[in-house]
Write an enzyme that holds these catalytic residues in place. Structure first.
Site, PDB file in Angstrom:
ATOM      1  N   ASP A 110      -9.504  13.930   8.762  1.00  0.00           N
ATOM      2  CA  ASP A 110      -9.696  12.916   7.728  1.00  0.00           C
ATOM      3  C   ASP A 110     -10.165  13.649   6.483  1.00  0.00           C
ATOM      4  O   ASP A 110     -11.167  14.389   6.519  1.00  0.00           O
ATOM      5  CB  ASP A 110     -10.754  11.901   8.197  1.00  0.00           C
ATOM      6  CG  ASP A 110     -10.814  10.668   7.309  1.00  0.00           C
ATOM      7  OD1 ASP A 110     -10.666  10.828   6.076  1.00  0.00           O
ATOM      8  OD2 ASP A 110     -11.004   9.561   7.839  1.00  0.00           O
ATOM      9  N   HIS A 163     -10.645   4.047   8.997  1.00  0.00           N
ATOM     10  CA  HIS A 163     -10.283   5.464   9.088  1.00  0.00           C
ATOM     11  C   HIS A 163      -9.704   5.785  10.457  1.00  0.00           C
ATOM     12  O   HIS A 163      -8.761   6.551  10.579  1.00  0.00           O
ATOM     13  CB  HIS A 163     -11.522   6.335   8.819  1.00  0.00           C
ATOM     14  CG  HIS A 163     -11.934   6.289   7.379  1.00  0.00           C
ATOM     15  ND1 HIS A 163     -11.639   7.285   6.493  1.00  0.00           N
ATOM     16  CD2 HIS A 163     -12.572   5.331   6.667  1.00  0.00           C
ATOM     17  CE1 HIS A 163     -12.088   6.954   5.294  1.00  0.00           C
ATOM     18  NE2 HIS A 163     -12.661   5.767   5.375  1.00  0.00           N
TER      19      HIS A 163
HETATM   20  O1  LIG Z   1     -11.050  -8.801  12.472  1.00  0.00           O
HETATM   21  C1  LIG Z   1     -10.525  -7.737  12.156  1.00  0.00           C
HETATM   22  C2  LIG Z   1     -10.622  -7.156  10.875  1.00  0.00           C
HETATM   23  C3  LIG Z   1     -10.008  -5.956  10.638  1.00  0.00           C
HETATM   24  N1  LIG Z   1      -9.321  -5.333  11.632  1.00  0.00           N
HETATM   25  C4  LIG Z   1      -8.668  -4.022  11.388  1.00  0.00           C
HETATM   26  O2  LIG Z   1      -9.591  -3.161  10.745  1.00  0.00           O
HETATM   27  C5  LIG Z   1      -8.924  -2.365   9.796  1.00  0.00           C
HETATM   28  C6  LIG Z   1      -9.624  -2.537   8.458  1.00  0.00           C
HETATM   29  O3  LIG Z   1      -9.159  -1.579   7.546  1.00  0.00           O
HETATM   30  P1  LIG Z   1      -9.057  -1.853   5.973  1.00  0.00           P
HETATM   31  O4  LIG Z   1      -8.285  -3.059   5.708  1.00  0.00           O
HETATM   32  O5  LIG Z   1      -8.541  -0.608   5.359  1.00  0.00           O
HETATM   33  O6  LIG Z   1     -10.510  -2.195   5.515  1.00  0.00           O
HETATM   34  P2  LIG Z   1     -11.897  -1.366   5.688  1.00  0.00           P
HETATM   35  O7  LIG Z   1     -12.264  -1.293   7.069  1.00  0.00           O
HETATM   36  O8  LIG Z   1     -12.849  -2.009   4.782  1.00  0.00           O
HETATM   37  O9  LIG Z   1     -11.458   0.059   5.118  1.00  0.00           O
HETATM   38  C7  LIG Z   1     -12.142   1.148   4.575  1.00  0.00           C
HETATM   39  O10 LIG Z   1     -11.207   2.235   4.690  1.00  0.00           O
HETATM   40  C8  LIG Z   1      -9.943   2.012   4.030  1.00  0.00           C
HETATM   41  C9  LIG Z   1      -9.078   3.216   4.330  1.00  0.00           C
HETATM   42  O11 LIG Z   1      -9.686   4.376   3.816  1.00  0.00           O
HETATM   43  C10 LIG Z   1     -10.144   1.821   2.531  1.00  0.00           C
HETATM   44  O12 LIG Z   1      -8.907   1.492   1.937  1.00  0.00           O
HETATM   45  C11 LIG Z   1     -11.155   0.710   2.285  1.00  0.00           C
HETATM   46  O13 LIG Z   1     -11.457   0.618   0.913  1.00  0.00           O
HETATM   47  C12 LIG Z   1     -12.440   0.965   3.069  1.00  0.00           C
HETATM   48  O14 LIG Z   1     -13.325  -0.111   2.877  1.00  0.00           O
HETATM   49  C13 LIG Z   1      -7.468  -2.814   9.762  1.00  0.00           C
HETATM   50  O15 LIG Z   1      -6.684  -1.910  10.498  1.00  0.00           O
HETATM   51  C14 LIG Z   1      -7.488  -4.167  10.459  1.00  0.00           C
HETATM   52  O16 LIG Z   1      -6.311  -4.437  11.185  1.00  0.00           O
HETATM   53  C15 LIG Z   1      -9.197  -5.879  12.868  1.00  0.00           C
HETATM   54  O17 LIG Z   1      -8.543  -5.329  13.755  1.00  0.00           O
HETATM   55  N2  LIG Z   1      -9.814  -7.072  13.094  1.00  0.00           N
END
Ligand SMILES: O=c1ccn([C@@H]2O[C@H](COP(=O)(O)OP(=O)(O)O[C@H]3O[C@H](CO)[C@@H](O)[C@H](O)[C@H]3O)[C@@H](O)[C@H]2O)c(=O)[nH]1
Length: 471
Positions: free
Chosen positions: A116, A22
């Site tokens: 948000d 988010h």
């Molecule tokens: O080692 C890591 C792993 C992830 N990321 C970042 O973390 C974010 C992860 O976001 P996302 O891929 O959307 O996964 P979640 O954190 O699981 O996201 C939550 O939020 C999203 C947006 O609402 C929803 O689509 C998902 O279902 C919900 O689980 C991204 O920007 C990645 O680049 C890093 O920088 N490093």
């Protein structure tokens, strides 16, 4: 008098929720607005603002904490998720109100709250102060289109205004009985359906609904949404220097709640051949079962795959014993990395992803083919689009009679298919052309960049309209 206020610097407060998925897109959008001359204050929890302050000390945006989740335990405090929501609402709304009130006396009264959509009480604050409001939906446009009928059903809204949706047939059918992770309190995830679908209350009251997406990603869906709300695509919300592969600073994209060990990842990747590495990440919020982790581990180990795998600290204990040591010649396991740096690295040939929306749009924007392992909620929709609509990846299905665990053989065969199988060339071609479209959208004068300029241009008239209606 109002005119005079309008002429003062435009100040937007961005209300950001918990969670990497988010914060990242909202923070990046904030920076883009700030780079166009808008004063930005990001209001969020204490832990978020401390981390952001540390990571972005010389930033052009400022942070204010509106809720002390550190001393109150955040999501793991009393009452779990619901308890957190209640406490965040109670002190968050009071402190945000106070902050906006204090700004009224300054040179920078707040004209707009970008919130948000996930924060249920946000739009009430805009009504209270008669300011403009923009809901930021951090999932995809197709997810909005899929969830909206569910929202109408759950909240018993008639939704009569819902126009017919030309691509509805393409969307996976997510109906209540088929949504165990949403609807059941006995699954691995809490019953958050009311909360997630409640986002649409915030949509209905907003002057704009912002999406981290771009028009050409799915034009019919975007057009359909524009009939319902003032939907505006402003993505992909990624810093341009990552797109140009001129990586200068880890912290430029949002900030990392988890401490990244990026430089070691990048050094490791630097020694690998182009397209040879499988990057594995299941985002920040999804917890895999020990069984699923064992299957992924098996797929990587038995097949001699070169991999970089993010296993979060609380999941490390689920890794098979000796896995890290036994695979150290071919693989690297880290607790977190700077994903944008990794995805933009030439050595990465494909990503195994849970298909959170940020990871999905990031992989597309960097032109990285995807092996999808969707776990819950919108992951399923994103994975469907990746495989069936954009054809930039394949879903490694769980053919285990409903337990939801994808077997190692399955995972491995999809990795092979995406990297070197019959469909590999086509997938690479598709993802490369989608990458170009994504980059064009966010470039100067691209569709998303123009939408951001239009949003800025409408700020004053919308704000004045609200003020005059209130007086
Ligand atoms: O080692 C890591 C792993 C992830 N990321 C970042 O973390 C974010 C992860 O976001 P996302 O891929 O959307 O996964 P979640 O954190 O699981 O996201 C939550 O939020 C999203 C947006 O609402 C929803 O689509 C998902 O279902 C919900 O689980 C991204 O920007 C990645 O680049 C890093 O920088 N490093």
């Amino acid at each position: 008098m109002e005119q005079e206020r309008v002429e003062k610097a435009r100040h937007i407060v961005v209300l950001a929720d918990q969670g990497q998925g988010h914060i990242n897109p909202m923070l990046q959008f904030s920076k883009r607005l700030a780079s166009k001359g808008i004063k930005i204050t990001v209001a969020t929890t204490l832990s978020n603002s401390m981390a952001m302050n540390a990571a972005l000390s010389d930033s052009i945006i400022t942070f204010t904490s509106i809720y002390d989740d550190c001393s109150e335990g955040g999501l793991v405090g009393p009452g779990g998720f619901k308890g957190f929501l209640d406490r965040f609402q109670a002190s968050g709304s009071t402190n945000l109100t106070k902050f906006i009130m204090d700004q009224e006396q300054t040179e920078h009264p707040v004209k707009c709250l970008v919130y948000d959509a996930n924060i249920p009480w946000a739009s009430k604050v805009t009504t209270q102060f008669c300011i403009a409001g923009a809901a930021f939906f951090t999932q995809s446009c197709a997810t909005a289109a899929t969830y909206y009928p569910l929202y109408c059903e759950l909240y018993e809204k008639t939704c009569l205004s819902m126009p017919s949706f030309p691509v509805m047939t393409e969307l996976p059918k997510l109906r209540f009985p088929n949504l165990p992770s949403l609807g059941s309190s006995t699954g691995r995830y809490p019953p958050i359906i009311m909360h997630i679908l409640g986002q649409f209350d915030n949509f209905e009251k907003a002057d704009w609904v912002l999406f981290n997406s771009f028009d050409k990603l799915k034009e019919e869906v975007v057009d359909w949404m524009k009939k319902l709300w003032n939907a505006v695509t402003i993505g992909p919300t990624l810093p341009s220097f990552y797109l140009d592969k001129r990586v200068e600073n880890d912290d430029e994209y949002g900030f990392n709640i988890h401490k990244p060990n990026s430089s070691s990842c990048i050094e490791w990747l630097d020694n690998k051949k182009t397209g040879s590495v499988v990057y594995v990440s299941f985002g920040s919020a999804t917890n895999l079962s020990a069984e699923q982790i064992a299957e992924v581990a098996d797929a990587l180990r038995q097949n001699n795959i070169t991999f970089l795998w993010v296993v979060k600290p609380d999941e490390q204990s689920k890794l098979p014993r000796d896995f890290t040591e036994a695979t150290s010649e071919k693989g690297l396991v880290v607790t977190w990395c700077s994903q944008l740096e990794v995805l933009s690295h030439h050595a990465v040939g494909c990503v195994i992803s849970h298909c959170g929306w940020n990871s999905t749009i990031e992989a597309i924007t960097f032109g990285v083919p995807i092996v999808a392992m969707p776990q819950i909620l919108d992951h399923i929709i994103n994975a469907h689009f990746l495989e069936k609509v954009w054809e930039v990846g394949l879903i490694a299905k769980a053919n285990d009679g409903g337990k939801g665990v994808t077997a190692s053989e399955e995972i491995c065969s999809y990795i092979r298919e995406v990297l070197e199988g019959e469909r590999a060339e086509e997938i690479r071609k598709n993802v490369t052309s989608l990458k170009e479209v994504a980059n064009e959208a966010i470039d100067k004068s691209g569709s998303s960049d123009k939408h951001i300029d239009e949003f800025i241009a409408q700020l004053d008239p919308v704000y004045l309209r609200h003020r005059s209606n209130c007086n």
